[in-house]
Design a protein around this motif. Sequence first.
Motif, PDB file in Angstrom:
ATOM      1  N   GLY A 129     -18.802 -37.108  36.628  1.00  0.00           N
ATOM      2  CA  GLY A 129     -18.504 -36.190  35.539  1.00  0.00           C
ATOM      3  C   GLY A 129     -19.490 -36.281  34.397  1.00  0.00           C
ATOM      4  N   GLN A 130     -20.078 -37.447  34.216  1.00  0.00           N
ATOM      5  CA  GLN A 130     -21.061 -37.619  33.140  1.00  0.00           C
ATOM      6  C   GLN A 130     -22.275 -36.718  33.342  1.00  0.00           C
ATOM      7  OE1 GLN A 130     -20.711 -40.040  30.272  1.00  0.00           O
ATOM      8  NE2 GLN A 130     -18.764 -39.318  31.050  1.00  0.00           N
ATOM      9  N   VAL A 131     -22.730 -36.634  34.575  1.00  0.00           N
ATOM     10  CA  VAL A 131     -23.874 -35.770  34.900  1.00  0.00           C
ATOM     11  C   VAL A 131     -23.473 -34.299  34.753  1.00  0.00           C
ATOM     12  CG1 VAL A 131     -25.554 -35.159  36.678  1.00  0.00           C
ATOM     13  CG2 VAL A 131     -24.752 -37.518  36.479  1.00  0.00           C
ATOM     14  N   LEU A 132     -22.283 -33.971  35.243  1.00  0.00           N
ATOM     15  CA  LEU A 132     -21.814 -32.583  35.176  1.00  0.00           C
ATOM     16  C   LEU A 132     -21.610 -32.150  33.731  1.00  0.00           C
ATOM     17  CD1 LEU A 132     -19.172 -32.633  38.064  1.00  0.00           C
ATOM     18  CD2 LEU A 132     -21.622 -32.166  38.185  1.00  0.00           C
ATOM     19  N   ARG A 133     -21.126 -33.053  32.902  1.00  0.00           N
ATOM     20  CA  ARG A 133     -20.900 -32.744  31.485  1.00  0.00           C
ATOM     21  C   ARG A 133     -22.188 -32.293  30.810  1.00  0.00           C
ATOM     22  NH1 ARG A 133     -22.012 -35.720  27.065  1.00  0.00           N
ATOM     23  NH2 ARG A 133     -22.483 -37.570  28.323  1.00  0.00           N
ATOM     24  N   ARG A 134     -23.251 -33.045  31.058  1.00  0.00           N
ATOM     25  CA  ARG A 134     -24.543 -32.693  30.442  1.00  0.00           C
ATOM     26  C   ARG A 134     -25.049 -31.348  30.962  1.00  0.00           C
ATOM     27  NH1 ARG A 134     -25.111 -38.420  30.937  1.00  0.00           N
ATOM     28  NH2 ARG A 134     -26.056 -38.253  33.001  1.00  0.00           N
ATOM     29  N   ASN A 143     -18.235 -27.879  26.089  1.00  0.00           N
ATOM     30  CA  ASN A 143     -18.095 -29.242  25.583  1.00  0.00           C
ATOM     31  C   ASN A 143     -16.625 -29.647  25.583  1.00  0.00           C
ATOM     32  OD1 ASN A 143     -16.882 -28.269  23.066  1.00  0.00           O
ATOM     33  ND2 ASN A 143     -18.948 -27.562  22.544  1.00  0.00           N
ATOM     34  N   ALA A 144     -16.328 -30.787  24.997  1.00  0.00           N
ATOM     35  CA  ALA A 144     -14.968 -31.321  25.028  1.00  0.00           C
ATOM     36  C   ALA A 144     -13.974 -30.438  24.284  1.00  0.00           C
ATOM     37  CB  ALA A 144     -14.948 -32.724  24.431  1.00  0.00           C
ATOM     38  N   GLY A 148     -14.370 -28.534  28.443  1.00  0.00           N
ATOM     39  CA  GLY A 148     -15.139 -29.496  29.225  1.00  0.00           C
ATOM     40  C   GLY A 148     -14.731 -30.946  29.031  1.00  0.00           C
ATOM     41  N   ALA A 149     -13.561 -31.204  28.451  1.00  0.00           N
ATOM     42  CA  ALA A 149     -13.143 -32.583  28.192  1.00  0.00           C
ATOM     43  C   ALA A 149     -12.945 -33.372  29.487  1.00  0.00           C
ATOM     44  CB  ALA A 149     -11.864 -32.608  27.362  1.00  0.00           C
ATOM     45  N   PHE A 150     -12.476 -32.684  30.542  1.00  0.00           N
ATOM     46  CA  PHE A 150     -12.226 -33.364  31.816  1.00  0.00           C
ATOM     47  C   PHE A 150     -13.499 -33.981  32.385  1.00  0.00           C
ATOM     48  CE2 PHE A 150     -12.185 -32.994  36.514  1.00  0.00           C
ATOM     49  CZ  PHE A 150     -11.228 -33.963  36.791  1.00  0.00           C
ATOM     50  N   LEU A 151     -14.623 -33.342  32.147  1.00  0.00           N
ATOM     51  CA  LEU A 151     -15.897 -33.844  32.666  1.00  0.00           C
ATOM     52  C   LEU A 151     -16.327 -35.123  31.956  1.00  0.00           C
ATOM     53  CD1 LEU A 151     -17.862 -30.482  33.011  1.00  0.00           C
ATOM     54  CD2 LEU A 151     -16.575 -31.711  34.779  1.00  0.00           C
ATOM     55  N   ASN A 152     -15.690 -35.411  30.840  1.00  0.00           N
ATOM     56  CA  ASN A 152     -16.016 -36.624  30.082  1.00  0.00           C
ATOM     57  C   ASN A 152     -14.708 -37.315  29.694  1.00  0.00           C
ATOM     58  OD1 ASN A 152     -17.761 -38.460  28.798  1.00  0.00           O
ATOM     59  ND2 ASN A 152     -17.573 -37.393  26.836  1.00  0.00           N
ATOM     60  N   VAL A 153     -13.821 -37.439  30.694  1.00  0.00           N
ATOM     61  CA  VAL A 153     -12.436 -37.818  30.432  1.00  0.00           C
ATOM     62  C   VAL A 153     -12.300 -39.189  29.763  1.00  0.00           C
ATOM     63  CG1 VAL A 153     -12.072 -38.780  32.741  1.00  0.00           C
ATOM     64  CG2 VAL A 153     -10.121 -37.895  31.466  1.00  0.00           C
ATOM     65  N   GLY A 155     -14.987 -40.612  28.075  1.00  0.00           N
ATOM     66  CA  GLY A 155     -15.938 -40.674  26.979  1.00  0.00           C
ATOM     67  C   GLY A 155     -16.844 -41.894  27.057  1.00  0.00           C
ATOM     68  N   ALA A 156     -17.011 -42.550  25.925  1.00  0.00           N
ATOM     69  CA  ALA A 156     -17.905 -43.717  25.850  1.00  0.00           C
ATOM     70  C   ALA A 156     -17.383 -44.899  26.662  1.00  0.00           C
ATOM     71  CB  ALA A 156     -18.083 -44.132  24.391  1.00  0.00           C
ATOM     72  N   GLU A 157     -16.117 -44.830  27.092  1.00  0.00           N
ATOM     73  CA  GLU A 157     -15.510 -45.924  27.851  1.00  0.00           C
ATOM     74  C   GLU A 157     -15.765 -45.814  29.354  1.00  0.00           C
ATOM     75  OE1 GLU A 157     -13.306 -48.604  26.478  1.00  0.00           O
ATOM     76  OE2 GLU A 157     -14.725 -47.938  24.950  1.00  0.00           O
ATOM     77  N   THR A 158     -16.469 -44.766  29.784  1.00  0.00           N
ATOM     78  CA  THR A 158     -16.620 -44.485  31.221  1.00  0.00           C
ATOM     79  C   THR A 158     -17.153 -45.683  31.995  1.00  0.00           C
ATOM     80  OG1 THR A 158     -16.966 -42.127  30.798  1.00  0.00           O
ATOM     81  CG2 THR A 158     -17.690 -42.969  32.935  1.00  0.00           C
TER      82      THR A 158
END
Length: 204
Positions: A129-134, A143-144, A148-153, A155-158
């Motif tokens: 999802g990190q790649v897809l988010r970008r 964006n979130a 697009g929040a699901f793509l970075n569900v 966040g920084a904790e991934t």
Amino acid sequence: MHSQAHDVGVPSLLEALRTGTALLHVALEKRLPFFCERLDAGWYQRLLPAYYGFYAPMEAALYDSGLIPEGFDQTLRVKTPTLLGDLNALGLDEAAITALPRCAELPTFDTPAACLGALYVLEGATLGGQVLRREMAQRLDINADNGGAFLNVYGAETGRRWKDFLDYLGSQPLDACAKERAVLAARSTFSCFEQWLDSQEVLL
């Protein structure tokens, strides 16, 4: 010492899952449209409800099974609420979301090992999802806040949560038969997901 010697050459659960799902993982990635030049906002707005139609019943079946081994924080890792928020951001109200089709052909979660196999697929998807988010941010300005929040569900904790999940997997005392059940469930999860997305006509 005897048990350690006996375990030499036996793949870990993570190794078994990686090896057992590699081809299915690659095959699905090739059919996802996120990097297709033809992907537009309309396609994305069909893709996200299709994801919801799989994740909502999938997570419900998993978490209601009562078979997930202790140590997995469901509250921290459930993804359906984030998808719901994205659908709202895309303009779907409660009635529209309730009317969305949902996948009925799910893997069977009848053992703790099967649950682990499915969780491996769902948790692993957060890394992709990190790649897809970008990509979606760059191409569709998603964006979130606008779907697009699901793509970075996470966040920084991934990264940390993935490592924590791998530690959790590694702590599970599964024998060879249980590992096989985990791999079968992971493979079934990939297959069911691809077949569902295919039926919703959102794949390449």
